[in-house]
Design an enzyme around this catalytic site. Structure first.
Site, short mmCIF file in Angstrom:
data_model
loop_
_atom_site.label_atom_id
_atom_site.label_comp_id
_atom_site.label_asym_id
_atom_site.label_seq_id
_atom_site.Cartn_x
_atom_site.Cartn_y
_atom_site.Cartn_z
N TYR A 1 0.86 -1.17 0.00
CA TYR A 1 0.00 0.00 0.00
C TYR A 1 0.90 1.23 0.00
O TYR A 1 1.67 1.44 0.95
CB TYR A 1 -0.91 0.02 1.23
CG TYR A 1 -1.53 -1.33 1.54
CD1 TYR A 1 -2.45 -1.90 0.67
CD2 TYR A 1 -1.19 -2.04 2.70
CE1 TYR A 1 -3.02 -3.13 0.93
CE2 TYR A 1 -1.75 -3.26 2.97
CZ TYR A 1 -2.66 -3.81 2.10
OH TYR A 1 -3.21 -5.05 2.36
N ASP A 21 -0.53 6.71 -11.15
CA ASP A 21 -0.64 5.30 -10.80
C ASP A 21 -0.50 4.38 -12.01
O ASP A 21 -0.32 4.83 -13.13
CB ASP A 21 -1.97 5.03 -10.09
CG ASP A 21 -1.79 4.14 -8.87
OD1 ASP A 21 -1.14 3.09 -9.02
OD2 ASP A 21 -2.26 4.50 -7.79
#
Length: 592
Positions: A176, A284
Site C-alpha cells: 500500500y 498510478d
C-alpha cells in the site's frame, strides 16, 4: 535457468543485486541525482528499452542509496524467482487432483513434495541484518521518489505492510503506497478489498490503533508475495517462504511484529484510529493520476535498518512498468490453482496493459445452457477478482495471452442480445475513475460460446463515407473497428449516431476513441485505451436496445465509448523541465 539454480534462493536484496551485477544487468549511477522527478524519469527511459536495474549511489539530500527497476524485464523476474515455485505449485495441484480417494500407492507417488513442503514456514532467529541499527524515525532522510510533477509529494512505492487481524491474529502482507507527510508520519493507502484495510476497519471498530510494520527491501520473494491476489485465509508470508525455497527468517522480541531478518529497513508504528489526512495525487499504474483523497495515517515510532541500508523503489505509470512483469509471473505461478478453486474455469488470464483489474478472459466449461454465466459470477466473487471490470468468457481452446485471437473468438460468437451481461451499482477498483464516484461502478461479462456464428470483416475502405463527428476509422482486428470522433464534451450522443451508421453495419464492435492511430498502434495501446476509459453501464451502446426479463439486449453494431471524459484524471506525461534536465545530463549517468 541454470544460472538461477546455481545462485540459490536470494535471501535479501543485495544477494539479488550481486547476481544482477555479475550478469551485467545492474547500472550504478554515481553522479548526484535528485529523487524528486529526475530519478523516476531516468527509470522510465531505461525500462522502456528493456535496460538494467539502477543503483543510484549519490541521491541528493538523502542518507541512503536508491535502487529501482529491479523487475523491469521478464528475464530479471525469472532470475529472482525461477521455475522451482511454478513446478512446486503444479505438482501440488496434480497431487490434489490425483489423491482422492487416497491410497498408499498414490501418496508414495507424490513423496517428492514432502521435502519442499517441510521447508515452507517461519524460522525464529535472535538477530539479523535488519536490526543492526535501531533509531528514531527520520523519513525525510530516505530517497523516496516523487515520480510525476503532479504527485502530492514523495512516496514509499515498494512498502511491504504487515498487519495482523485484531481479533484472530491472522497476518496480512500487502503493498500500500505511503506518502511521506512528515519525518514521522506517512499516509496508508488502504484500498477497498485489501487485507490491511479490513484489519484497520476492525481495529477502528473496537476503538484501537492498528500496529503495523513497513518493510523495505529484503528477499525478492517478499515483494512478490505482498502483491499476490491470495485468498484471505492464505498467509502471504507462506508464499514468500515457498518462493524462497526455505523458511523465512524472522527476528522476534524487538517490536510488536517479528522483523524479517533480511530486509533493508523495518518501520514500526501504528495506523491511527479516527485520523484521516489528504493523500495524493499520485501517478498510478493505470497511467493516470489517482486523485487527492483522505486516507489513514501511519505514525512511525521506530526504524530498524542495516548499517549500509539500500532503499528500494519503483515507478508506476502507463504500462508496461515493473508491475506488469511481476503480474504476469504471478499469473503463471497461480494459474494452475484456478481450476481447483473454480472447477468450471479451465484457465484465466488478466491483461496487464489494462492495469489487470480492467479486463480478464477465461476459458470455461459450458456443459449445460448458460453454465458460463455462473462461471463468470464465480470469477467475480473470488478475492481480488471481484474488482474485475470486464470479463470475457469462451469455451473454445484459444491462447488467452493472445488478445487478438481471444477477441476475435468472442466477436465471432457473441449474441449481443443475450451474451452481454452488465451489472451496475457495484464496487470498482479505487484507482479506476470511469465510474460515477470513487469505488463505485459496474461490471460486464461478454460470452462467445460454441461454434462461430458469423464471418468477421477485416478491411475498411478509407474512402467510405463517415457519419458527422467522425474523422476516421481503422480496424484493430477482424470484427473490431476503431472509430475516431469528436470529443465527449463536443458530442455526447455520438455513440448512438455511430452505431446507427449504415456503413458500419457489418462490424459487430466499434470502439469510439479520441485518437484512432494511437489506439491501433499496438495491442497494448488498444487494451489500455479501450478498457481504462470505459465503464460498462455508462459507455456501451447498441444500434437499438431491448429490455426483456430485466435484461438489456443490444442490436449490433455495439459501440464502446472509450473517449476521455471530462471527469477523468489526466494521462501521465513527463513534464518539460524534467525531460530537458534528463536529456541534458544523460551522458553523465553512464547507463549503458
Amino acid at each position: 535457468m541454470a544460472e538461477r539454480d546455481a545462485a540459490g534462493p536470494f535471501r535479501d536484496l543485495r544477494s539479488f543485486l550481486d547476481a544482477l551485477r555479475a550478469r551485467g544487468d545492474l547500472a550504478e549511477v554515481t553522479v548526484p541525482v535528485d529523487s524528486r522527478l529526475e530519478a523516476a524519469e531516468i527509470h522510465r527511459r531505461v525500462i522502456a528499452r528493456g535496460g538494467p536495474a539502477l543503483l543510484f549511489r549519490n541521491v541528493t539530500g538523502a542518507s541512503f542509496p536508491l535502487v529501482t527497476n529491479l523487475f523491469g524485464t521478464a528475464e530479471r523476474v525469472d532470475l529472482a524467482f525461477g521455475a522451482r515455485p511454478k513446478e512446486f505449485v503444479e505438482r501440488v495441484v496434480e497431487a490434489a487432483e490425483t489423491l482422492l480417494p487416497p491410497s498408499l500407492g498414490k501418496l508414495w507417488g507424490f513423496r517428492d513434495l514432502a521435502l519442499p513442503a517441510l521447508r515452507v514456514g517461519m524460522k525464529r532467529v535472535s538477530s539479523g541484518p535488519v536490526t543492526e541499527v535501531e533509531e528514531a524515525p527520520r523519513l525525510d532522510a530516505l530517497p523516496a521518489l516523487t515520480s510525476w510533477h503532479s504527485d502530492g509529494g514523495p512516496f514509499l512505492t515498494l512498502p511491504l505492510v504487515l498487519t495482523h487481524h485484531p481479533r484472530t491474529g491472522k497476518p496480512n502482507l500487502g503493498m500500500y503506497r505511503c506518502q511521506i507527510h512528515s519525518p514521522t508520519e506517512t499516509g496508508m493507502h488502504f484500498q477497498i478489498h485489501k487485507g490491511g484495510g479490513f484489519h484497520f476497519h476492525e481495529a477502528e471498530r473496537t476503538g484501537a490503533d492498528l500496529p503495523a510494520t513497513v518493510f523495505l527491501g529484503g528477499p525478492p520473494a517478499l515483494i512478490l508475495s505482498a502483491i499476490a491476489p491470495l485468498p484471505e485465509d492464505v498467509p502471504e508470508l507462506l508464499l514468500a517462504s515457498l518462493l524462497l525455497g526455505e523458511k523465512l527468517r524472522r527476528v522476534e522480541g524487538r517490536s510488536h511484529h517479528p522483523l524479517v531478518a533480511g530486509c533493508e529497513f523495518a518501520l514500526t508504528g501504528r495506523v491511527l484510529r479516527g485520523v484521516r489526512r489528504p493523500e495524493g495525487p499520485f501517478g498510478d499504474h493505470y497511467g493516470y493520476n489517482s486523485l487527492r483523497h483522505d486516507y489513514p495515517v501511519f505514525r512511525v515510532e521506530k526504524v530498524f535498518r542495516r548499517k549500509d541500508a539500500i532503499f528500494p523503489a519503483t515507478v508506476v505509470g502507463r504500462p508496461k512498468q515493473e508491475d506488469f512483469f511481476l503480474g504476469d509471473y504471478l499469473q503463471d505461478l497461480l494459474s494452475p490453482l484456478f481450476p481447483l478453486v473454480m472447477p468450471s474455469v479451465r484457465s484465466m488470464w488478466s491483461y496487464g496493459d489494462t492495469g489487470y483489474h480492467s479486463l480478464c478472459a477465461a476459458i470455461v466449461k459450458d456443459r449445460y445452457p448458460r453454465e458460463a454465466v455462473g462461471s463468470g459470477f464465480r470469477i467475480l466473487g473470488e478475492g481480488q477478482l471481484t474488482l474485475q471490470k470486464f470479463v470475457l468468457l469462451t469455451d473454445r481452446d484459444v491462447d488467452l495471452r493472445d488478445f487478438r485471437a481471444t477477441w476475435e473468438t468472442i466477436l465471432a460468437r457473441a449474441d449481443w442480445r443475450r451474451d452481454l451481461i452488465v451489472v451496475s451499482q457495484t464496487s470498482q477498483d479505487t484507482l479506476d475513475y470511469t465510474g460515477p464516484a470513487v469505488n463505485h461502478g459496474s461490471k460486464a461479462m461478454l460470452m462467445g460460446l460454441g461454434e462461430a456464428a458469423r464471418p468477421l470483416p477485416e478491411r475498411w475502405d478509407d474512402a467510405a463515407p463517415l457519419p458527422a463527428g467522425v474523422r476516421r476509422a481503422k480496424p484493430f482486428c477482424r470484427g473490431c473497428l476503431v472509430v475516431e470522433g469528436a470529443s465527449f464534451a463536443e458530442s455526447k450522443d455520438l455513440p448512438q449516431r455511430v452505431a446507427r451508421h449504415e456503413g458500419f453495419r457489418e462490424w459487430p464492435l466499434l470502439v469510439l476513441v479520441d485518437d484512432a492511430a494511437e489506439a491501433t498502434a499496438s495491442e497494448g495501446l488498444f487494451l489500455w485505451t479501450t478498457f481504462t476509459r470505459m465503464e460498462p453501464a455508462a459507455d456501451i451502446h447498441g444500434r437499438e436496445a431491448h429490455v426483456s426479463r430485466f435484461h438489456v439486449g443490444l442490436d449490433p453494431p455495439v459501440v464502446f465509448d472509450a473517449r476521455m471524459k471530462p471527469w477523468y484524471p489526466e494521462v501521465m506525461e513527463t513534464d518539460a523541465p524534467t525531460r530537458d534536465l534528463v536529456d541534458r545530463r544523460w551522458k553523465e549517468y553512464g547507463i549503458p
